[in-house]
Motif scaffolding. Sequence first.
Motif, PDB file in Angstrom:
ATOM      1  N   ASP A   1       0.809  -1.214   0.000  1.00  0.00           N
ATOM      2  CA  ASP A   1       0.000   0.000   0.000  1.00  0.00           C
ATOM      3  C   ASP A   1       0.847   1.272   0.000  1.00  0.00           C
ATOM      4  OD1 ASP A   1       0.463  -0.926   2.849  1.00  0.00           O
ATOM      5  OD2 ASP A   1      -0.360   1.065   3.233  1.00  0.00           O
TER       6      ASP A   1
ATOM      7  N   ASP B   1       1.191   3.651  -3.104  1.00  0.00           N
ATOM      8  CA  ASP B   1       0.328   4.810  -3.338  1.00  0.00           C
ATOM      9  C   ASP B   1       1.058   6.097  -2.947  1.00  0.00           C
ATOM     10  OD1 ASP B   1      -1.719   3.162  -4.217  1.00  0.00           O
ATOM     11  OD2 ASP B   1      -2.639   3.013  -2.229  1.00  0.00           O
TER      12      ASP B   1
ATOM     13  N   GLU C   1      -1.417  19.119   0.092  1.00  0.00           N
ATOM     14  CA  GLU C   1      -2.742  18.695  -0.348  1.00  0.00           C
ATOM     15  C   GLU C   1      -2.681  18.045  -1.730  1.00  0.00           C
ATOM     16  OE1 GLU C   1      -6.837  17.969  -0.339  1.00  0.00           O
ATOM     17  OE2 GLU C   1      -5.353  18.307   1.253  1.00  0.00           O
TER      18      GLU C   1
ATOM     19  N   ARG D   1      -1.284  14.549  -1.255  1.00  0.00           N
ATOM     20  CA  ARG D   1      -2.288  13.683  -0.617  1.00  0.00           C
ATOM     21  C   ARG D   1      -3.403  13.307  -1.600  1.00  0.00           C
ATOM     22  NH1 ARG D   1      -1.585  17.380   3.992  1.00  0.00           N
ATOM     23  NH2 ARG D   1      -0.340  16.298   5.575  1.00  0.00           N
ATOM     24  N   GLN D   2      -3.834  14.267  -2.400  1.00  0.00           N
ATOM     25  CA  GLN D   2      -4.870  13.979  -3.394  1.00  0.00           C
ATOM     26  C   GLN D   2      -4.381  12.952  -4.408  1.00  0.00           C
ATOM     27  OE1 GLN D   2      -8.062  14.920  -3.815  1.00  0.00           O
ATOM     28  NE2 GLN D   2      -8.135  16.134  -1.939  1.00  0.00           N
TER      29      GLN D   2
ATOM     30  N   ALA E   1      -2.110  10.597  -3.835  1.00  0.00           N
ATOM     31  CA  ALA E   1      -2.072   9.302  -3.155  1.00  0.00           C
ATOM     32  C   ALA E   1      -3.469   8.706  -3.043  1.00  0.00           C
ATOM     33  CB  ALA E   1      -1.449   9.456  -1.772  1.00  0.00           C
ATOM     34  N   ALA E   2      -4.454   9.552  -2.759  1.00  0.00           N
ATOM     35  CA  ALA E   2      -5.841   9.070  -2.641  1.00  0.00           C
ATOM     36  C   ALA E   2      -6.348   8.544  -3.975  1.00  0.00           C
ATOM     37  CB  ALA E   2      -6.735  10.197  -2.135  1.00  0.00           C
ATOM     38  N   ARG E   3      -6.006   9.252  -5.047  1.00  0.00           N
ATOM     39  CA  ARG E   3      -6.433   8.801  -6.373  1.00  0.00           C
ATOM     40  C   ARG E   3      -5.739   7.489  -6.749  1.00  0.00           C
ATOM     41  NH1 ARG E   3     -10.354   7.875  -9.625  1.00  0.00           N
ATOM     42  NH2 ARG E   3      -9.864   8.107 -11.847  1.00  0.00           N
TER      43      ARG E   3
ATOM     44  N   LYS F   1      -4.791   5.185  -4.672  1.00  0.00           N
ATOM     45  CA  LYS F   1      -5.458   4.133  -3.901  1.00  0.00           C
ATOM     46  C   LYS F   1      -6.785   3.743  -4.540  1.00  0.00           C
ATOM     47  CE  LYS F   1      -7.253   3.053   0.698  1.00  0.00           C
ATOM     48  NZ  LYS F   1      -7.466   3.562   2.085  1.00  0.00           N
ATOM     49  N   ALA F   2      -7.557   4.749  -4.971  1.00  0.00           N
ATOM     50  CA  ALA F   2      -8.857   4.495  -5.594  1.00  0.00           C
ATOM     51  C   ALA F   2      -8.702   3.700  -6.890  1.00  0.00           C
ATOM     52  CB  ALA F   2      -9.578   5.808  -5.865  1.00  0.00           C
TER      53      ALA F   2
END
Length: 275
Positions: A167, A170, A258, A261-262, A264-266, A268-269
């Motif tokens: 993980d 990401d 930010e 982080r955005q 990394a979130a994308r 992961k998605a």
Amino acid sequence: MSSEEAPVIAFLGAGNMAGAMISGLIAEGISPSQLRASDPSEAALSRLKAMGLSHLSTSPDTLYEDADLVVAAVKPQVIPAALTAIKDQLGPSTALLSIAAGIPISSLQSQLGGDVSIIRCMPNTPAMIGLGASALFAPDSVEAAHRKLAEQVTNAAGKTVWVTREDLLDAVTAVSGSGPAYFFALIEAIARTGTELGLEEEVAMALTVQTALGAASLAAQATEPVATLRENVTSPGGTTAQALQSLRAHDFDAVVAEAVRQCAARAKALGEEFG
């Protein structure tokens, strides 16, 4: 995988990233006879032929049967069909190094079956000039010889690090995988402002790019922290201090954090979507 024999590395896909890795491996002394590749593009294969490779094909054929490492260098959406075409050629002595962003090992394993060892890689585009940053992850079941061979491939295109959990790739995507785009955006913004201040466009871009190159090289070679390098440039009450004060006033650190982080979130998605 025998440590006494020259390893065979076969590339599934012969695009820019594969070409960069192959070029780097040859430069480090790997014989072209140890390298193979398949790709639907004759033009892509022609570039590899010019490097000395002879085991090339527009279809997988039997190209991967005795390979020690298969590098899956195709786009994520192509991975299912590409792996289906070669899975019968792979066995316990072969490992797969996947550079397909977002596709987890569990998904790759389900497509290949349980016998093939799988290593995931997150590279970035500077690998195309030998200055890439790649992160690798492998489950504990992957043997040391395969790990070493995978690292040899990625080191041929730049610098390699290992992460301890899948993980974390990401976070790697957010820092280095997408990272070049952040720096390109900064270069564009600085050079554009230089032209607004009166510099010719070519002059502003040349100064900005060389400054970025110099700063990165200095950071890579320095023994002190990057924060110290920044402080060394910043005289109290001077021009640099004024610029940095403006960045802080506009929440520069928060804006960058930010964005990362955005990203990394994308990542992961997308991984969950592909998985």
